[in-house]
Design a protein around this motif. Structure first.
Motif, PDB file in Angstrom:
ATOM      1  N   ILE A   8       3.160   0.159 -10.111  1.00 49.06           N
ATOM      2  CA  ILE A   8       2.125   1.108 -10.004  1.00 49.06           C
ATOM      3  C   ILE A   8       2.720   2.397 -10.375  1.00 49.06           C
ATOM      4  N   ASP A   9       2.471   3.000 -11.394  1.00 48.00           N
ATOM      5  CA  ASP A   9       3.141   4.339 -11.850  1.00 48.00           C
ATOM      6  C   ASP A   9       2.576   5.407 -10.980  1.00 48.00           C
ATOM      7  N   LYS A  10       1.464   5.735 -10.870  1.00 46.87           N
ATOM      8  CA  LYS A  10       0.817   6.780 -10.220  1.00 46.87           C
ATOM      9  C   LYS A  10      -0.249   6.276  -9.318  1.00 46.87           C
ATOM     10  N   ILE A  11      -0.326   7.020  -8.128  1.00 45.92           N
ATOM     11  CA  ILE A  11      -1.357   6.641  -7.078  1.00 45.92           C
ATOM     12  C   ILE A  11      -1.772   8.044  -6.591  1.00 45.92           C
ATOM     13  N   TYR A  12      -3.345   8.651  -6.645  1.00 40.97           N
ATOM     14  CA  TYR A  12      -3.711   9.561  -6.094  1.00 40.97           C
ATOM     15  C   TYR A  12      -4.969   9.156  -5.052  1.00 40.97           C
ATOM     16  N   ILE A  13      -4.826   9.467  -3.874  1.00 42.42           N
ATOM     17  CA  ILE A  13      -6.069   9.049  -3.088  1.00 42.42           C
ATOM     18  C   ILE A  13      -6.402  10.291  -2.199  1.00 42.42           C
ATOM     19  N   ASN A  14      -7.831  10.695  -2.121  1.00 48.16           N
ATOM     20  CA  ASN A  14      -8.205  11.694  -1.220  1.00 48.16           C
ATOM     21  C   ASN A  14      -9.266  11.154  -0.476  1.00 48.16           C
ATOM     22  N   ASN A  15      -9.515  11.422   0.880  1.00 47.26           N
ATOM     23  CA  ASN A  15     -10.537  11.146   1.865  1.00 47.26           C
ATOM     24  C   ASN A  15     -10.761   9.845   1.986  1.00 47.26           C
ATOM     25  N   SER A  16     -10.117   9.152   2.850  1.00 44.49           N
ATOM     26  CA  SER A  16     -10.216   7.622   3.345  1.00 44.49           C
ATOM     27  C   SER A  16     -10.356   7.696   4.542  1.00 44.49           C
ATOM     28  N   SER A  17     -11.419   7.075   5.194  1.00 51.46           N
ATOM     29  CA  SER A  17     -11.744   7.005   6.648  1.00 51.46           C
ATOM     30  C   SER A  17     -10.654   6.282   7.260  1.00 51.46           C
ATOM     31  N   ASN A  18     -10.041   5.250   6.869  1.00 52.65           N
ATOM     32  CA  ASN A  18      -9.140   4.389   7.167  1.00 52.65           C
ATOM     33  C   ASN A  18      -7.676   4.758   6.634  1.00 52.65           C
ATOM     34  N   ASP A  19      -6.766   3.718   6.205  1.00 49.63           N
ATOM     35  CA  ASP A  19      -5.764   3.758   5.395  1.00 49.63           C
ATOM     36  C   ASP A  19      -6.207   4.186   4.035  1.00 49.63           C
ATOM     37  N   CYS A  20      -5.216   4.975   3.391  1.00 51.68           N
ATOM     38  CA  CYS A  20      -5.405   5.450   2.092  1.00 51.68           C
ATOM     39  C   CYS A  20      -4.618   4.227   1.227  1.00 51.68           C
ATOM     40  N   ILE A  21      -3.510   3.796   1.813  1.00 48.02           N
ATOM     41  CA  ILE A  21      -2.893   2.725   0.903  1.00 48.02           C
ATOM     42  C   ILE A  21      -2.420   1.383   1.908  1.00 48.02           C
ATOM     43  N   ASP A  22      -3.087   0.215   1.759  1.00 50.23           N
ATOM     44  CA  ASP A  22      -2.595  -0.742   2.375  1.00 50.23           C
ATOM     45  C   ASP A  22      -2.116  -2.044   1.955  1.00 50.23           C
ATOM     46  N   LEU A  23      -0.619  -2.249   1.841  1.00 50.05           N
ATOM     47  CA  LEU A  23      -0.026  -3.314   1.150  1.00 50.05           C
ATOM     48  C   LEU A  23       0.313  -4.456   2.251  1.00 50.05           C
ATOM     49  N   SER A  24      -0.063  -5.705   1.667  1.00 48.63           N
ATOM     50  CA  SER A  24       0.216  -6.962   2.574  1.00 48.63           C
ATOM     51  C   SER A  24       0.727  -7.989   1.785  1.00 48.63           C
ATOM     52  N   SER A  25       1.644  -8.758   2.179  1.00 43.03           N
ATOM     53  CA  SER A  25       2.091  -9.991   1.864  1.00 43.03           C
ATOM     54  C   SER A  25       2.483 -10.064   0.243  1.00 43.03           C
ATOM     55  N   GLY A  26       3.199  -9.245   0.132  1.00 46.95           N
ATOM     56  CA  GLY A  26       3.770  -9.125  -1.585  1.00 46.95           C
ATOM     57  C   GLY A  26       4.961  -8.262  -1.884  1.00 46.95           C
ATOM     58  N   LYS A  27       4.993  -7.993  -3.051  1.00 52.42           N
ATOM     59  CA  LYS A  27       6.252  -7.035  -3.675  1.00 52.42           C
ATOM     60  C   LYS A  27       5.570  -6.176  -4.281  1.00 52.42           C
ATOM     61  N   TYR A  28       5.896  -4.976  -3.899  1.00 53.95           N
ATOM     62  CA  TYR A  28       5.257  -3.382  -4.617  1.00 53.95           C
ATOM     63  C   TYR A  28       6.113  -2.651  -4.972  1.00 53.95           C
ATOM     64  N   SER A  29       6.140  -1.757  -5.999  1.00 56.32           N
ATOM     65  CA  SER A  29       6.899  -0.880  -6.637  1.00 56.32           C
ATOM     66  C   SER A  29       5.787   0.279  -7.029  1.00 56.32           C
ATOM     67  N   ILE A  30       6.163   1.437  -6.445  1.00 61.85           N
ATOM     68  CA  ILE A  30       5.369   2.595  -6.627  1.00 61.85           C
ATOM     69  C   ILE A  30       6.158   3.715  -7.104  1.00 61.85           C
ATOM     70  N   LYS A  31       5.881   4.463  -8.275  1.00 65.07           N
ATOM     71  CA  LYS A  31       6.880   5.475  -8.603  1.00 65.07           C
ATOM     72  C   LYS A  31       6.576   7.022  -8.001  1.00 65.07           C
ATOM     73  N   GLU A  32       5.077   7.097  -8.039  1.00 65.81           N
ATOM     74  CA  GLU A  32       4.583   8.145  -7.267  1.00 65.81           C
ATOM     75  C   GLU A  32       3.223   8.116  -6.611  1.00 65.81           C
ATOM     76  N   ALA A  33       3.212   8.524  -5.355  1.00 56.75           N
ATOM     77  CA  ALA A  33       1.697   8.606  -4.656  1.00 56.75           C
ATOM     78  C   ALA A  33       1.696   9.721  -3.939  1.00 56.75           C
ATOM     79  N   ILE A  34       0.487  10.236  -3.863  1.00 55.41           N
ATOM     80  CA  ILE A  34      -0.039  11.519  -3.368  1.00 55.41           C
ATOM     81  C   ILE A  34      -1.223  11.048  -2.646  1.00 55.41           C
ATOM     82  N   VAL A  35      -1.199  10.961  -1.365  1.00 54.84           N
ATOM     83  CA  VAL A  35      -2.591  10.715  -0.519  1.00 54.84           C
ATOM     84  C   VAL A  35      -2.720  11.917   0.387  1.00 54.84           C
ATOM     85  N   LYS A  36      -4.261  12.262   0.638  1.00 54.57           N
ATOM     86  CA  LYS A  36      -4.708  13.133   1.347  1.00 54.57           C
ATOM     87  C   LYS A  36      -5.715  12.991   2.144  1.00 54.57           C
TER      88      LYS A  36
END
Length: 195
Positions: free
Chosen positions: A123-151
Motif C-alpha cells: 500500500i502506497d498511502k493510507i489516510y484514516i480519520n475517526n474510527s471508533s475501534n482500530d484505524c488499521i488492523d492487519l492479521s495473518s499476512g504480509k503487508y508493506s505500507i509506504k506512508e500511513a497517517i491515522v487520526k
C-alpha cells in the motif's frame, strides 16, 4: 474479471473507471470477489447520520460480511479507495487479497477503519480519520505500507497480529487510545514513527 455483489440497500454506478457506491440503508454491503481489479477507483458513501446507528448494525445476511466494503479472493493493482461513513464492523475489509493499492482514504467508522486478513498487499498511502475501534488492523499476512497517517482512533492506530509481517516506512498516529500493537508472534518493522 472481478464480480461485484451487493444487496438491495446499495446503489451502484460505474463511470470513467470509478465504481461509485451509495449506502441507502444500514445493512448495505458490497462484496467484490474473484479475478482482478486494475487501476480502478472505488468510492463508497455511507449514510450521513452514521453516528446515531448501532455499531455493526443488524446483519441479516446468510454469510456474515464484516465490512461495508469487502474485497475477497482477488488480485488488485493500483487500486484507489475513498470511503465515508461506516456503520459496519469494518469500513473496508480485505480477505485473501494480493497486489498493490495506491491509496486508501477512510473517514468516519463505527468499527475498524481498515481490516486486512490473510493477504499480501503493498500500500502506497493510507489516510484514516475517526474510527471508533482500530484505524488499521492487519492479521495473518504480509503487508508493506509506504506512508500511513491515522487520526482519532478509538483503540489502536495500528494493530498487527496473528503471525503477520508488517513493514511500514512512515507512520503518523494522532489522538488515539494506543499507538502500535504487535502481537501473536507478529513482526512490525516501522522505519519512521510519530505518535
Amino acid at each position: 474479471k472481478a464480480k461485484v455483489y451487493y444487496n438491495d440497500d446499495i446503489l451502484i454506478n460505474f463511470n470513467n473507471e470509478t465504481l461509485n457506491i451509495f449506502q441507502k440503508k444500514l445493512n448495505g454491503r458490497v462484496l467484490i470477489q474473484g479475478g482482478n481489479l486494475d487501476k480502478i477507483k472505488v468510492r463508497y458513501t455511507g449514510l450521513q447520520d452514521y453516528s446515531s446507528m448501532k455499531v455493526f448494525g443488524e446483519n441479516n445476511h446468510k454469510e456474515y460480511i464484516s465490512g461495508c466494503l469487502t474485497f475477497m479472493d482477488i488480485d488488485v493493482n493500483n487500486l484507489e479507495i475513498y470511503f465515508k461513513n461506516s456503520s459496519c464492523e469494518d469500513a473496508v475489509n480485505f480477505l485473501r487479497v494480493k497486489g498493490s493499492i495506491d491509496l486508501i482514504d477512510i473517514e468516519n467508522s463505527l468499527g475498524d477503519g481498515l481490516d486486512i486478513d490473510f493477504s499480501e498487499i503493498l500500500i502506497d498511502k493510507i489516510y484514516i480519520n475517526n474510527s471508533s475501534n482500530d484505524c488499521i488492523d492487519l492479521s495473518s499476512g504480509k503487508y508493506s505500507i509506504k506512508e500511513a497517517i491515522v487520526k482519532n482512533c478509538g483503540d489502536k492506530g495500528l494493530s498487527i497480529g496473528e503471525k503477520s509481517n508488517g513493514d511500514v516506512e512512515e507512520l503518523s498516529i494522532f489522538s488515539s487510545k494506543s499507538g502500535v500493537a504487535s502481537k501473536d508472534s507478529s513482526i512490525a518493522n516501522i522505519s519512521n514513527l510519530l505518535i
